[in-house]
Scaffold this motif. Structure first.
Motif, PDB file in Angstrom:
ATOM      1  N   TYR A   1     -11.828  39.207  23.666  1.00  0.00           N
ATOM      2  CA  TYR A   1     -10.589  39.846  24.076  1.00  0.00           C
ATOM      3  C   TYR A   1      -9.969  40.546  22.870  1.00  0.00           C
ATOM      4  N   THR A   2      -9.536  41.750  23.064  1.00  0.00           N
ATOM      5  CA  THR A   2      -8.842  42.508  22.028  1.00  0.00           C
ATOM      6  C   THR A   2      -7.441  42.838  22.530  1.00  0.00           C
ATOM      7  N   PRO A   3      -6.401  42.332  21.858  1.00  0.00           N
ATOM      8  CA  PRO A   3      -5.040  42.579  22.339  1.00  0.00           C
ATOM      9  C   PRO A   3      -4.578  44.003  22.057  1.00  0.00           C
ATOM     10  N   VAL A   4      -3.555  44.392  22.774  1.00  0.00           N
ATOM     11  CA  VAL A   4      -2.905  45.667  22.502  1.00  0.00           C
ATOM     12  C   VAL A   4      -2.241  45.534  21.135  1.00  0.00           C
ATOM     13  N   PRO A   5      -2.456  46.499  20.243  1.00  0.00           N
ATOM     14  CA  PRO A   5      -1.854  46.398  18.906  1.00  0.00           C
ATOM     15  C   PRO A   5      -0.338  46.207  18.967  1.00  0.00           C
ATOM     16  N   GLU A   6       0.164  45.412  18.030  1.00  0.00           N
ATOM     17  CA  GLU A   6       1.605  45.145  17.890  1.00  0.00           C
ATOM     18  C   GLU A   6       2.201  44.363  19.063  1.00  0.00           C
ATOM     19  N   THR A   7       1.374  43.631  19.796  1.00  0.00           N
ATOM     20  CA  THR A   7       1.897  42.787  20.874  1.00  0.00           C
ATOM     21  C   THR A   7       1.568  41.331  20.586  1.00  0.00           C
ATOM     22  N   LYS A   8       2.336  40.458  21.175  1.00  0.00           N
ATOM     23  CA  LYS A   8       2.104  39.018  21.090  1.00  0.00           C
ATOM     24  C   LYS A   8       1.540  38.554  22.435  1.00  0.00           C
ATOM     25  N   PRO A   9       0.686  37.531  22.416  1.00  0.00           N
ATOM     26  CA  PRO A   9       0.103  37.081  23.682  1.00  0.00           C
ATOM     27  C   PRO A   9       1.087  36.297  24.543  1.00  0.00           C
ATOM     28  N   PRO A  10       0.867  36.315  25.853  1.00  0.00           N
ATOM     29  CA  PRO A  10       1.606  35.400  26.717  1.00  0.00           C
ATOM     30  C   PRO A  10       1.131  33.980  26.404  1.00  0.00           C
ATOM     31  N   VAL A  11       1.916  32.986  26.760  1.00  0.00           N
ATOM     32  CA  VAL A  11       1.564  31.601  26.444  1.00  0.00           C
ATOM     33  C   VAL A  11       1.602  30.739  27.701  1.00  0.00           C
ATOM     34  N   ILE A  12       0.633  29.848  27.791  1.00  0.00           N
ATOM     35  CA  ILE A  12       0.605  28.838  28.859  1.00  0.00           C
ATOM     36  C   ILE A  12       0.823  27.491  28.202  1.00  0.00           C
ATOM     37  N   ILE A  13       1.842  26.786  28.654  1.00  0.00           N
ATOM     38  CA  ILE A  13       2.142  25.451  28.166  1.00  0.00           C
ATOM     39  C   ILE A  13       1.546  24.465  29.171  1.00  0.00           C
ATOM     40  N   SER A  14       0.643  23.612  28.688  1.00  0.00           N
ATOM     41  CA  SER A  14      -0.032  22.646  29.551  1.00  0.00           C
ATOM     42  C   SER A  14       0.544  21.253  29.293  1.00  0.00           C
ATOM     43  N   ILE A  15       0.942  20.591  30.372  1.00  0.00           N
ATOM     44  CA  ILE A  15       1.559  19.270  30.288  1.00  0.00           C
ATOM     45  C   ILE A  15       0.613  18.232  30.873  1.00  0.00           C
ATOM     46  N   HIS A  16       0.311  17.212  30.090  1.00  0.00           N
ATOM     47  CA  HIS A  16      -0.605  16.153  30.537  1.00  0.00           C
ATOM     48  C   HIS A  16       0.039  15.260  31.591  1.00  0.00           C
ATOM     49  N   GLY A  17      -0.792  14.541  32.296  1.00  0.00           N
ATOM     50  CA  GLY A  17      -0.318  13.555  33.255  1.00  0.00           C
ATOM     51  C   GLY A  17       0.044  12.272  32.530  1.00  0.00           C
ATOM     52  N   GLY A  18       0.350  11.283  33.298  1.00  0.00           N
ATOM     53  CA  GLY A  18       0.617  10.001  32.626  1.00  0.00           C
ATOM     54  C   GLY A  18       1.744   9.226  33.264  1.00  0.00           C
ATOM     55  N   PRO A  19       2.942   9.473  32.930  1.00  0.00           N
ATOM     56  CA  PRO A  19       3.550  10.433  32.015  1.00  0.00           C
ATOM     57  C   PRO A  19       3.369  10.088  30.537  1.00  0.00           C
ATOM     58  N   THR A  20       2.828   8.917  30.257  1.00  0.00           N
ATOM     59  CA  THR A  20       2.661   8.557  28.855  1.00  0.00           C
ATOM     60  C   THR A  20       1.211   8.684  28.411  1.00  0.00           C
ATOM     61  N   GLY A  21       0.491   9.612  29.010  1.00  0.00           N
ATOM     62  CA  GLY A  21      -0.869   9.911  28.560  1.00  0.00           C
ATOM     63  C   GLY A  21      -0.802  10.821  27.348  1.00  0.00           C
ATOM     64  N   HIS A  22      -1.887  11.527  27.088  1.00  0.00           N
ATOM     65  CA  HIS A  22      -1.881  12.530  26.023  1.00  0.00           C
ATOM     66  C   HIS A  22      -3.089  13.437  26.186  1.00  0.00           C
ATOM     67  N   ASP A  23      -3.016  14.586  25.544  1.00  0.00           N
ATOM     68  CA  ASP A  23      -4.148  15.506  25.504  1.00  0.00           C
ATOM     69  C   ASP A  23      -4.791  15.380  24.133  1.00  0.00           C
ATOM     70  N   ALA A  24      -6.048  14.967  24.117  1.00  0.00           N
ATOM     71  CA  ALA A  24      -6.772  14.805  22.859  1.00  0.00           C
ATOM     72  C   ALA A  24      -7.277  16.162  22.367  1.00  0.00           C
ATOM     73  N   PRO A  25      -7.375  16.324  21.061  1.00  0.00           N
ATOM     74  CA  PRO A  25      -7.928  17.573  20.542  1.00  0.00           C
ATOM     75  C   PRO A  25      -9.415  17.664  20.868  1.00  0.00           C
ATOM     76  N   GLY A  26      -9.918  18.866  20.961  1.00  0.00           N
ATOM     77  CA  GLY A  26     -11.335  19.059  21.246  1.00  0.00           C
ATOM     78  C   GLY A  26     -11.536  20.218  22.191  1.00  0.00           C
ATOM     79  N   LEU A  27     -12.775  20.525  22.427  1.00  0.00           N
ATOM     80  CA  LEU A  27     -13.127  21.637  23.304  1.00  0.00           C
ATOM     81  C   LEU A  27     -12.685  21.360  24.734  1.00  0.00           C
ATOM     82  N   ASP A  28     -12.021  22.322  25.317  1.00  0.00           N
ATOM     83  CA  ASP A  28     -11.597  22.246  26.706  1.00  0.00           C
ATOM     84  C   ASP A  28     -11.954  23.593  27.329  1.00  0.00           C
ATOM     85  N   LEU A  29     -12.900  23.587  28.247  1.00  0.00           N
ATOM     86  CA  LEU A  29     -13.374  24.843  28.814  1.00  0.00           C
ATOM     87  C   LEU A  29     -12.310  25.568  29.627  1.00  0.00           C
ATOM     88  N   GLY A  30     -11.405  24.826  30.239  1.00  0.00           N
ATOM     89  CA  GLY A  30     -10.299  25.461  30.949  1.00  0.00           C
ATOM     90  C   GLY A  30      -9.404  26.236  29.992  1.00  0.00           C
TER      91      GLY A  30
END
Length: 188
Positions: A1-30
């Motif tokens: 992917y090549t962004p449009v110059p001088e632009t910032k990307p949109p962001v997706i904030i992902s919230i884990h279940g649990g509610p006291t679970g966590h998201d571990a670092p590592g490869l996530d294909l999604g």
């Protein structure tokens, strides 16, 4: 992917279940799917997530629906302040307890989110405590209020922190996915 110059990307904030679970670092294909298409994608381990010690985990006690929601919003603010994302294009996604945080975030910060997706999210905390499976039935109380909280105060907390009673505040597009055979977060 090549962004449009001088632009910032949109962001997706992902919230884990649990509610006291966590998201571990590592490869996530999604996550890779979205980042390969120009989105910033952030897994938020909000205050109360496991993996950071007992004090951090217990910090969510009596504050579910408040601290997790605030941390999600502050994540977007921080990333925008650092010049990493376009905060006008912030989405939020989550399932189960994460879906609850999505709904509460859209209620509490309606101007922040460009959209949200709640998969099997909790809409009514009182209903959840009455209908969820036995394993989690008492776990939820400690996340909402102290054990000796009078019934009238409990009712107030349930109502204040249940998105179903505040849907008129939601301004962003919202995708709700819910299964009718879910035993953790019943359809009701």
């Amino acid at each position: 992917y090549t962004p449009v110059p001088e632009t910032k990307p949109p962001v997706i904030i992902s919230i884990h279940g649990g509610p006291t679970g966590h998201d571990a670092p590592g490869l996530d294909l999604g996550t890779q799917y979205w980042t390969s298409r120009g989105y910033a994608y952030v897994h938020v381990n909000y205050l109360g997530s496991t993996g950071y010690g007992r004090k951090y985990r217990e910090a969510l006690n009596y504050s579910w629906g408040i601290k997790d929601v605030d941390d999600s919003a502050s994540c977007v603010a921080y990333l925008a302040e650092q010049g990493l994302v376009d905060s006008t294009k912030a989405g939020i996604v989550g399932g189960s307890a994460g879906g609850y945080t999505v709904l509460q975030s859209l209620v509490n910060f309606p101007k922040l989110w460009a959209g949200g997706s709640s998969k099997c999210g909790v809409g009514n905390l009182k209903t959840l405590t009455m209908m969820t499976h036995k394993f989690e039935s008492h776990y939820l109380f400690g996340l909402l209020f102290p054990e000796d909280t009078p019934e009238e105060e409990r009712k107030k907390v349930y109502r204040e922190r249940s998105p179903v009673f505040h849907v008129e505040k939601i301004e962003s597009p919202l995708l709700i996915l819910q299964g009718d055979e879910d035993r953790v977060v019943p359809l009701d």
